[in-house]
Design a protein around this motif. Structure first.
Motif, PDB file in Angstrom:
ATOM      1  N   TYR A 155      18.860 -41.469  14.258  1.00  0.00           N
ATOM      2  CA  TYR A 155      18.834 -41.429  12.799  1.00  0.00           C
ATOM      3  C   TYR A 155      17.871 -42.485  12.275  1.00  0.00           C
ATOM      4  N   ARG A 156      17.286 -42.242  11.102  1.00  0.00           N
ATOM      5  CA  ARG A 156      16.430 -43.219  10.429  1.00  0.00           C
ATOM      6  C   ARG A 156      17.103 -43.627   9.123  1.00  0.00           C
ATOM      7  N   LEU A 157      17.247 -44.934   8.917  1.00  0.00           N
ATOM      8  CA  LEU A 157      17.800 -45.472   7.681  1.00  0.00           C
ATOM      9  C   LEU A 157      16.663 -46.170   6.953  1.00  0.00           C
ATOM     10  N   LYS A 217      17.239 -47.848  -2.958  1.00  0.00           N
ATOM     11  CA  LYS A 217      18.391 -47.100  -2.461  1.00  0.00           C
ATOM     12  C   LYS A 217      18.233 -46.881  -0.956  1.00  0.00           C
ATOM     13  N   LEU A 218      19.327 -46.512  -0.303  1.00  0.00           N
ATOM     14  CA  LEU A 218      19.298 -46.227   1.132  1.00  0.00           C
ATOM     15  C   LEU A 218      19.362 -44.727   1.366  1.00  0.00           C
ATOM     16  N   ILE A 219      18.550 -44.250   2.311  1.00  0.00           N
ATOM     17  CA  ILE A 219      18.555 -42.844   2.713  1.00  0.00           C
ATOM     18  C   ILE A 219      18.687 -42.791   4.228  1.00  0.00           C
ATOM     19  N   LEU A 220      19.612 -41.949   4.711  1.00  0.00           N
ATOM     20  CA  LEU A 220      19.816 -41.748   6.138  1.00  0.00           C
ATOM     21  C   LEU A 220      19.370 -40.337   6.491  1.00  0.00           C
ATOM     22  N   ASN A 221      18.421 -40.220   7.443  1.00  0.00           N
ATOM     23  CA  ASN A 221      17.925 -38.924   7.899  1.00  0.00           C
ATOM     24  C   ASN A 221      18.168 -38.786   9.386  1.00  0.00           C
ATOM     25  N   LYS A 222      18.453 -37.568   9.812  1.00  0.00           N
ATOM     26  CA  LYS A 222      18.607 -37.297  11.249  1.00  0.00           C
ATOM     27  C   LYS A 222      17.285 -36.827  11.785  1.00  0.00           C
TER      28      LYS A 222
END
Length: 66
Positions: free
Chosen positions: A52-54, A61-66
């Motif tokens: 995952y990339r945070l 803001k924070l975004i979490l991507n797989k």
């Protein structure tokens, strides 16, 4: 009342005091984003074999991507 550190769009740390709601869930462990990111805008997290990339956005803001 808990104290949290947030990162503004310029990468500067802002201290915020957030009250925990009555009956709300509190985490077992809290890590400030400044400590987690160490001056970077993106980190990788490996979880159960998946990556995952945070990221911190321009708006802070924070975004979490797989």
């Amino acid at each position: 009342m808990k104290t949290y550190l947030s990162i503004n769009p310029r990468g500067q740390a802002d201290i915020q005091h957030l009250a925990v709601r009555q009956g709300g869930v509190t985490p077992d462990r809290t890590i400030s984003s400044a400590d987690l990111f160490g001056g970077r805008r993106e980190i990788g997290i490996e979880h159960h074999g998946a990556y995952y990339r945070l990221k911190i956005t321009r708006q802070g803001k924070l975004i979490l991507n797989k």
